[in-house]
Each structure stands twice: as structure tokens, then as C-alpha cells.
Design an enzyme around this catalytic site. Structure first.
Site, mmCIF file in Angstrom:
data_model
loop_
_atom_site.group_PDB
_atom_site.id
_atom_site.type_symbol
_atom_site.label_atom_id
_atom_site.label_comp_id
_atom_site.label_asym_id
_atom_site.label_seq_id
_atom_site.Cartn_x
_atom_site.Cartn_y
_atom_site.Cartn_z
ATOM 1 N N THR A 173 0.819 -1.195 0.000
ATOM 2 C CA THR A 173 0.000 0.000 0.000
ATOM 3 C C THR A 173 0.861 1.255 0.000
ATOM 4 O O THR A 173 2.001 1.244 0.481
ATOM 5 C CB THR A 173 -0.910 0.013 1.245
ATOM 6 O OG1 THR A 173 -1.550 1.281 1.377
ATOM 7 C CG2 THR A 173 -0.097 -0.223 2.524
ATOM 8 N N ASP A 174 0.295 2.365 -0.480
ATOM 9 C CA ASP A 174 1.010 3.638 -0.404
ATOM 10 C C ASP A 174 1.101 4.164 1.024
ATOM 11 O O ASP A 174 1.903 5.055 1.326
ATOM 12 C CB ASP A 174 0.361 4.679 -1.325
ATOM 13 C CG ASP A 174 -1.096 4.979 -0.999
ATOM 14 O OD1 ASP A 174 -1.654 4.349 -0.083
ATOM 15 O OD2 ASP A 174 -1.696 5.838 -1.683
ATOM 16 N N GLU A 175 0.300 3.610 1.934
ATOM 17 C CA GLU A 175 0.284 4.114 3.305
ATOM 18 C C GLU A 175 1.591 3.852 4.045
ATOM 19 O O GLU A 175 1.854 4.481 5.078
ATOM 20 C CB GLU A 175 -0.904 3.535 4.066
ATOM 21 C CG GLU A 175 -2.233 3.991 3.489
ATOM 22 C CD GLU A 175 -3.425 3.540 4.307
ATOM 23 O OE1 GLU A 175 -3.387 3.659 5.540
ATOM 24 O OE2 GLU A 175 -4.397 3.050 3.698
ATOM 25 N N TYR A 230 -1.818 -0.520 10.947
ATOM 26 C CA TYR A 230 -1.949 -1.184 9.647
ATOM 27 C C TYR A 230 -0.755 -0.900 8.759
ATOM 28 O O TYR A 230 -0.094 -1.822 8.256
ATOM 29 C CB TYR A 230 -3.238 -0.741 8.950
ATOM 30 C CG TYR A 230 -3.228 -0.995 7.462
ATOM 31 C CD1 TYR A 230 -3.082 -2.287 6.963
ATOM 32 C CD2 TYR A 230 -3.338 0.053 6.552
ATOM 33 C CE1 TYR A 230 -3.050 -2.528 5.589
ATOM 34 C CE2 TYR A 230 -3.317 -0.171 5.185
ATOM 35 C CZ TYR A 230 -3.166 -1.466 4.705
ATOM 36 O OH TYR A 230 -3.133 -1.691 3.352
ATOM 37 N N LYS A 273 2.300 -3.398 7.276
ATOM 38 C CA LYS A 273 2.586 -3.585 5.857
ATOM 39 C C LYS A 273 4.022 -3.169 5.530
ATOM 40 O O LYS A 273 4.685 -3.806 4.709
ATOM 41 C CB LYS A 273 1.593 -2.790 5.003
ATOM 42 C CG LYS A 273 0.190 -3.359 4.989
ATOM 43 C CD LYS A 273 0.118 -4.765 4.406
ATOM 44 C CE LYS A 273 0.376 -4.776 2.919
ATOM 45 N NZ LYS A 273 0.235 -6.151 2.343
#
Length: 356
Positions: free
Chosen positions: A133-135, A159, A163
Site C-alpha cells: 500500500t502507499d500508506e 496497519y 505492511k
């Protein structure tokens, strides 16, 4: 070519399975634990396809994964199995540590043992594609900047931290053991079969139920939106044509504030399913207390995957959102049981610490 898609009963995973099965030269095995967000109904269009099969298993079960790899003669692993909702990670981070970090570690171990047993020719063709994810990059200022593949990691939530850790493990297994891996980091996905805890399906279904449409803070947080079927095409390209050891950002080039997203959904529903008495759906918008550590803005620079693999999104945000709203209006058979039995739209992510 034989694919193993982990998390294939989830939102993005099911889109990948449906996309891959359209190619008769591919054989797809879907491995899923079937947690709350896993839904085999999302695979209904391909459940009887000759080139699709389902394996009920947990990515944390290393021996089961290895057996599935061997039994199905897998060429490409696409690892999408993950806990993915930021608000749930605030309420209970333990599941995110177990699935996203320990699960990825177990997957890597199983893949490495399997890969080492292949012939030289098949070793060279094998890929472990880790979908992220970009997060993991943290957030950006409102006035500029984009995430590139080299952006330093700075996760803000349990989260995104889980990741980020899984991404580092994948890179380490490549550098230390030579496992041929590729990675991808995507922006916010949306589209059909989206579990209704996320913003877009939640707003659509709350609106249809005449419930408040919750918007965090002032709704000024910005996200880049990627139609899930465009993402599935990108993931196939990365898995089959990406360079081992490389990562690829995938974005929709469609930045919107959260408030603008909600207002656009309201306007579409005003036309397609008008409220009684001439009321507007925008009147249901309710501003709620922001969640802890809410990232300001995400924006993806997807020029590398365009330049090297020839990918570009087919949908812009307006066309993709219109397709999404129409799909939810036409497919209550899919989301009705979820709203009744699994998740009715309640607020998540307000807890400040995990309750033990």
C-alpha cells in the site's frame, strides 16, 4: 502459467482472480482463510471456471502453503492476503501483526523452500509478488509532492506499520536468499465487491438506508483513487513482466478530498435513486471526530509502471465511481447479507489502545 493468489476472496484479491481467469492460458488457485472480509460470493462469476480452484487455508500455516504450492505446480505467487482496514488496526493491532508480518514471513519461507526445489528453468520464471500500500510512505503535505518508489517509509498506523514490515521482509528474502520477488504499492482502491467498511461502499449503502454519512474531521484529507479492475491489470503485468527485486507504484491519478468523494456519491444517487420528498443525499453528511493519526494526503507517481510495463488506468474517477455506484444499486444480493450479518456500518477505530 499457474498462479497462487492469497487473499483471493477479498476485495482486490477477488478482482485479480476474476481478471486472471479470463485468460485460458492461466490456472488460478485462490488461497484464503475466509476472515470477516473474505467472501466467496465475490468469486461467483468464476466459481465453475475450468481454470479456477479454491483452497481454504491460512498464510500463517507454512506447511499448508508449501503443500498448495507443490500440489498446484505454482509459477507465480501473488500475495494479497492481509488485514487492511486502518480503523480496525487502531481497535485491535494484534491481528495485523499476525497476518501481515508473521503471515508474510511464513509465506516467504514456504515460497523459498518450494523455489529451491524447482528446475533451473522454472526457478528463473518463478516470481513472488508482494502487494502493498502507499500508506507505508506516511503522508504528504496538501500543497504538493508525490510518492515514488524510493520514498522513505514513515507509516502512521498499526496497519501501515505492519505492511511496511512485511515489505522489508520481502526485500530481505530477495537480498539474502535470492528469492525472485517483485513488490507493488497502490493507492486507495474502489469498485465492485468492496467490503462496506471502507469509505465509498459505506457511504453508498448508508445513503440507501437513509443513515448518516460519516466524514472524518472536515473531510479535507486527500486520497488518490484507483479503480480495482485497473489495479488487477497492473498486478498481472508486475507479476509476469516486472524485474525481480524492483517495486512499482500503482495509482489512479485521481486525487480527491474525502468530502468531495462523499458529495459526488450523493449527487450520483440523487439522479439514480432519488430520496422521498425531494431531499438531497448531501443532507445526510455528518462530520465526526477524526481518527487518531489520520494521514493528510496520499498521491502516487505511477510513471515507472507506465514507462517500463506500459500500464495506464482505463477509468478516471468519475467513470469508475459511476460504475461502482451502479454496481451496488444492482447487486443487493451480494452486499445485503454482509450488512445484515457481518457489518452494519458502525463506527470503527476510536480505541486508543488494544483491549487485552
Amino acid at each position: 502459467m499457474n498462479f497462487l493468489v492469497t487473499g483471493g476472496a477479498g476485495f482486490i484479491g477477488s478482482a485479480v482472480c476474476r481478471h486472471l481467469c479470463a485468460n485460458p492460458a492461466y490456472r488460478v488457485t485462490n488461497l484464503d482463510k475466509l476472515t470477516y472480509a473474505g467472501n466467496l460470493a465475490s468469486l461467483r462469476p468464476i466459481e465453475n471456471a475450468h481454470n479456477y480452484s479454491f483452497a481454504h487455508a491460512d498464510i500463517c500455516d507454512e506447511r499448508a502453503v508449501l503443500d498448495i504450492l507443490r500440489r498446484n505446480d505454482i509459477d507465480i505467487v501473488m500475495n494479497l492476503a492481509a488485514e487492511s482496514h486502518v480503523d480496525r488496526s487502531i481497535d485491535g493491532p494484534g491481528a495485523f501483526i499476525e497476518t501481515n508480518i508473521v503471515g508474510t514471513y511464513k509465506m516467504l519461507n514456504a515460497a523459498l523452500e518450494y523455489w529451491r526445489g524447482l528446475s533451473d528453468d522454472r526457478k528463473s520464471r518463478f516470481r513472488f509478488h508482494h502487494v502493498s500500500t502507499d500508506e507505508v510512505f506516511g503522508d504528504l503535505p496538501f500543497d504538493g509532492g508525490m510518492f515514488v518508489e524510493e520514498t522513505p517509509y514513515a507509516p502512521s498506523s498499526p496497519y501501515s506499520a505492519s505492511k511496511a514490515a512485511s515489505d522489508h521482509l520481502v526485500r530481505a528474502w530477495h537480498e539474502t536468499y535470492g528469492l525472485p520477488v517483485v513488490l507493488s504499492n497502490c493507492s486507495n482502491n474502489y469498485g465492485p465487491y468492496h467490503f462496506p467498511e471502507k469509505l465509498i461502499p459505506l457511504v453508498i449503502l448508508n445513503a440507501l438506508d437513509e443513515k448518516p454519512l460519516p466524514v472524518y474531521g472536515a473531510g479535507a484529507n486527500v486520497r488518490d483513487w484507483l479503480f480495482v479492475e485497473d489495479h488487477a491489470r497492473a498486478l498481472e503485468l508486475i507479476a509476469t513482466k516486472g524485474t525481480p527485486g524492483e517495486s512499482y507504484n500503482v495509482g489512479g491519478n485521481s486525487e480527491r478530498t474525502n468530502l468531495a468523494v462523499v458529495e459526488t456519491i450523493c449527487d450520483l444517487l440523487d439522479i439514480r435513486r432519488p430520496r422521498a420528498g425531494g431531499k438531497r443525499y448531501r443532507d445526510l453528511i455528518t462530520f465526526v471526530t477524526d481518527r487518531p493519526g489520520h494521514d493528510r494526503r496520499y498521491a502516487i507517481d505511477a510513471s515507472k509502471i507506465g514507462r517500463e510495463l506500459g500500464w495506464a488506468p482505463s477509468e478516471n474517477f468519475d467513470s469508475g465511481l459511476t460504475r461502482t455506484v451502479d454496481w451496488f444499486l444492482d447487486n443487493k444480493w451480494w452486499w445485503g447479507p454482509i450488512r445484515e450479518q457481518r457489518y452494519a456500518g458502525e463506527r470503527l477505530g476510536e480505541a486508543r489502545k488494544e483491549v487485552v
